[in-house]
Design an enzyme around this catalytic site. Structure first.
Site, PDB file in Angstrom:
ATOM      1  N   GLU A 120      10.038  18.622 -24.711  1.00  0.00           N
ATOM      2  CA  GLU A 120       9.368  18.863 -23.420  1.00  0.00           C
ATOM      3  C   GLU A 120       9.972  20.084 -22.723  1.00  0.00           C
ATOM      4  OE1 GLU A 120       6.681  17.313 -22.520  1.00  0.00           O
ATOM      5  OE2 GLU A 120       6.703  15.236 -23.216  1.00  0.00           O
ATOM      6  N   HIS A 167       7.657   9.721 -27.926  1.00  0.00           N
ATOM      7  CA  HIS A 167       6.653  10.591 -27.297  1.00  0.00           C
ATOM      8  C   HIS A 167       6.992  12.079 -27.524  1.00  0.00           C
ATOM      9  CE1 HIS A 167       3.821  12.053 -24.302  1.00  0.00           C
ATOM     10  NE2 HIS A 167       4.813  12.672 -23.688  1.00  0.00           N
ATOM     11  N   ARG A 186      -2.306  22.105 -13.857  1.00  0.00           N
ATOM     12  CA  ARG A 186      -1.324  21.069 -14.238  1.00  0.00           C
ATOM     13  C   ARG A 186      -1.599  20.555 -15.654  1.00  0.00           C
ATOM     14  NH1 ARG A 186       1.451  16.165 -10.732  1.00  0.00           N
ATOM     15  NH2 ARG A 186       2.643  15.350 -12.485  1.00  0.00           N
ATOM     16  N   LYS A 226       8.345  22.954 -13.605  1.00  0.00           N
ATOM     17  CA  LYS A 226       7.488  21.806 -13.287  1.00  0.00           C
ATOM     18  C   LYS A 226       7.177  21.769 -11.795  1.00  0.00           C
ATOM     19  CE  LYS A 226       5.852  17.376 -14.054  1.00  0.00           C
ATOM     20  NZ  LYS A 226       5.796  16.192 -14.849  1.00  0.00           N
ATOM     21  N   HIS A 233      -0.767  12.487 -28.783  1.00  0.00           N
ATOM     22  CA  HIS A 233      -1.214  11.131 -28.450  1.00  0.00           C
ATOM     23  C   HIS A 233      -1.949  10.501 -29.631  1.00  0.00           C
ATOM     24  CE1 HIS A 233      -1.022  11.763 -23.807  1.00  0.00           C
ATOM     25  NE2 HIS A 233       0.105  11.300 -24.288  1.00  0.00           N
ATOM     26  N   LYS A 240       3.406  11.501 -11.123  1.00  0.00           N
ATOM     27  CA  LYS A 240       2.485  10.730 -11.969  1.00  0.00           C
ATOM     28  C   LYS A 240       3.152   9.396 -12.268  1.00  0.00           C
ATOM     29  CE  LYS A 240      -0.341  14.032 -14.518  1.00  0.00           C
ATOM     30  NZ  LYS A 240      -0.684  14.554 -15.865  1.00  0.00           N
ATOM     31  N   ASN A 266       0.206  19.571 -20.619  1.00  0.00           N
ATOM     32  CA  ASN A 266      -0.163  18.700 -21.743  1.00  0.00           C
ATOM     33  C   ASN A 266      -0.260  19.450 -23.072  1.00  0.00           C
ATOM     34  OD1 ASN A 266      -0.331  16.158 -20.495  1.00  0.00           O
ATOM     35  ND2 ASN A 266      -2.224  16.790 -19.498  1.00  0.00           N
ATOM     36  N   ARG A 312       0.813  -1.240   0.000  1.00  0.00           N
ATOM     37  CA  ARG A 312       0.000   0.000   0.000  1.00  0.00           C
ATOM     38  C   ARG A 312       0.838   1.278   0.000  1.00  0.00           C
ATOM     39  NH1 ARG A 312      -2.875  -3.005   3.903  1.00  0.00           N
ATOM     40  NH2 ARG A 312      -4.623  -4.094   2.954  1.00  0.00           N
ATOM     41  N   GLU A 360      -3.802  17.562 -10.710  1.00  0.00           N
ATOM     42  CA  GLU A 360      -4.359  18.024 -11.985  1.00  0.00           C
ATOM     43  C   GLU A 360      -5.856  18.342 -11.927  1.00  0.00           C
ATOM     44  OE1 GLU A 360      -2.452  16.307 -15.461  1.00  0.00           O
ATOM     45  OE2 GLU A 360      -4.314  16.584 -16.590  1.00  0.00           O
ATOM     46  N   HIS A 390      -0.131  17.560 -26.351  1.00  0.00           N
ATOM     47  CA  HIS A 390      -0.236  16.124 -26.084  1.00  0.00           C
ATOM     48  C   HIS A 390      -1.493  15.499 -26.689  1.00  0.00           C
ATOM     49  CE1 HIS A 390       3.104  16.955 -23.474  1.00  0.00           C
ATOM     50  NE2 HIS A 390       3.129  15.754 -22.951  1.00  0.00           N
TER      51      HIS A 390
END
Ligand code: NAD
Ligand code: GLY
Length: 359
Positions: free
Chosen positions: A181, A261, A237, A223, A248, A139, A241, A117, A233, A244
């Protein structure tokens, strides 16, 4: 060594940036218990595993070397991490160390979020993309056959250790993908950084140490600020993206095998800038400025030949930023001023897709 902090109250942590840190930083002092497991991949292990493990010698230090590649960022591979932890008797006070790029970092972070956990973990990012983006912010995820990063958790690392020397062995195409990035931060919130990147463009591609170190520091600073303001987010945040949603769609259409990417994000950012100009929000001059910069870093600025506007629309409808059936996009109101919004003229999106798919 330069140090930044990600300010998240009791979960705050440092980002250390410097040359040679892998073999000089007193990593063992930053581990709480007496067990660590360093997880890396078969490309990185022969280059850097020994140097890192030698800093942890008086602890129980186990290692796990995984196969290299985005296609191994799966629940099956995650199970290998849990198997190794169980086999070596790692307890709730163990620390996982992710030595690698974003694939290793995301996967080990998710393993740390789940094992018993939740246990501690340290990010030691080895690609430029991981150093400026994925290792910071917590993330973590693995892919599902039907979607990228679909199974994951927010789980902050306890430390991010960035050794800038490891970029010496990074293939040029991976370095350029990381630069995409980096320039993202300039576009969304730091116009002075954007201008600086333009002036140091050639130095960055030729791996000038001082230029790369400054670019990493400034990216992590941006960041860290975004994450401290909006860890999970709920709002700003999402600005990280930029490009993106288009990117994507390109990655999915090309089966996650042809484009890196960062390459897809590069073309995606150009599409977002183009659309912002189509909406009349932004001076068109930025389109050419960004295109020139991306080309200088040998990044793609055109979409893959077979893609159509209809295919983009279909793939973008699956984006995580869709809310109540409306596609939210990250767009620019000026250089350094980004918004995430569904409040735009859909014709501008259509014209953008047609312009990029018109060959
Ligand atoms: P990657 O981890 O696949 O690394 C790219 C390649 O470079 C790999 O073959 C790797 O073995 C190799 N490599 C790594 N370091 C090296 C070094 N120093 N020298 C030589 N080779 C080296 O790819 P990436 O671009 O680092 O990360 C992409 C992943 O990051 C994607 O899965 C993406 O979803 C994820 N990501 C996550 C976040 C986040 O916030 N968590 C943000 C952006 C991207
Ligand atoms: N790379 C996007 C984020 O960390 O939110």
């Amino acid at each position: 060594m330069r140090t930044l902090q990600v300010a998240l109250a009791e979960r705050s942590y440092d980002i250390h940036i410097g040359a040679g840190l892998l073999s000089t930083f007193p990593l063992a002092d930053r581990v709480c218990g007496n067990q660590v497991m360093v997880v890396t991949n078969e490309t990185i292990a022969p280059l850097y595993l020994e140097a890192l493990v030698s800093r942890l010698s008086h602890l129980q230090c186990d290692t796990l070397v995984l196969p290299d590649g985005e296609r191994f960022k799966t629940l099956d591979t995650l199970e290998r991490i849990f198997d190794a932890l169980m086999a070596h008797g790692h307890s709730r006070t163990t620390t996982l160390v992710a030595l690698g790029g974003g694939v290793i970092g995301d996967m080990v972070g998710f393993a740390a979020a789940c094992y018993q956990r939740g246990v501690d973990f340290i990010q030691v990012p080895t690609t430029l993309l991981a150093q400026v983006d994925s290792s910071v912010g917590g993330k973590t995820a693995v892919n599902h056959p039907r979607g990228k990063n679909m199974i994951g958790a927010f789980h902050q690392p306890n430390l991010v250790l960035i050794d800038t020397d490891v970029l010496d062995t990074l293939p040029e195409r991976e370095l350029a993908a990381g630069l995409a990035e980096v320039i993202k931060y300039g576009l969304i919130r730091d116009p002075a950084f954007y201008q600086w990147l333009e002036t140091r463009s050639a130095d960055l591609l030729s791996r000038d140490k001082e230029a790369l170190s400054e670019a990493i520091y400034r990216s992590c600073l941006n960041k860290a600020q975004v994450v401290a303001d909006d860890e999970t987010e709920q709002g700003n945040r999402a600005l990280l993206n930029l490009g993106h949603t288009f990117g994507h769609a390109i990655e999915t259409a090309t089966g996650y095998s042809e484009w890196l990417h960062g390459e897809a994000v590069a073309t995606g950012m150009l599409m977002a800038v183009y659309m912002s100009a189509e909406l009349g929000w932004l001076d068109r001059a930025l389109i050419n400025r960004l295109r020139d910069q991306l080309r200088a870093w040998k990044l793609p600025t055109a979409v893959p030949a077979p893609m159509t506007p209809a295919q983009f629309m279909e793939l973008m409808a699956l984006d995580k930023k869709v809310q109540n059936g409306r596609l939210r996009l990250v767009l620019l109101r000026a250089l350094g001023d980004a918004v995430v919004t569904a409040d735009y003229d859909p014709q501008a999106l259509q014209r953008t897709l047609e312009a990029f798919c018109d060959r």
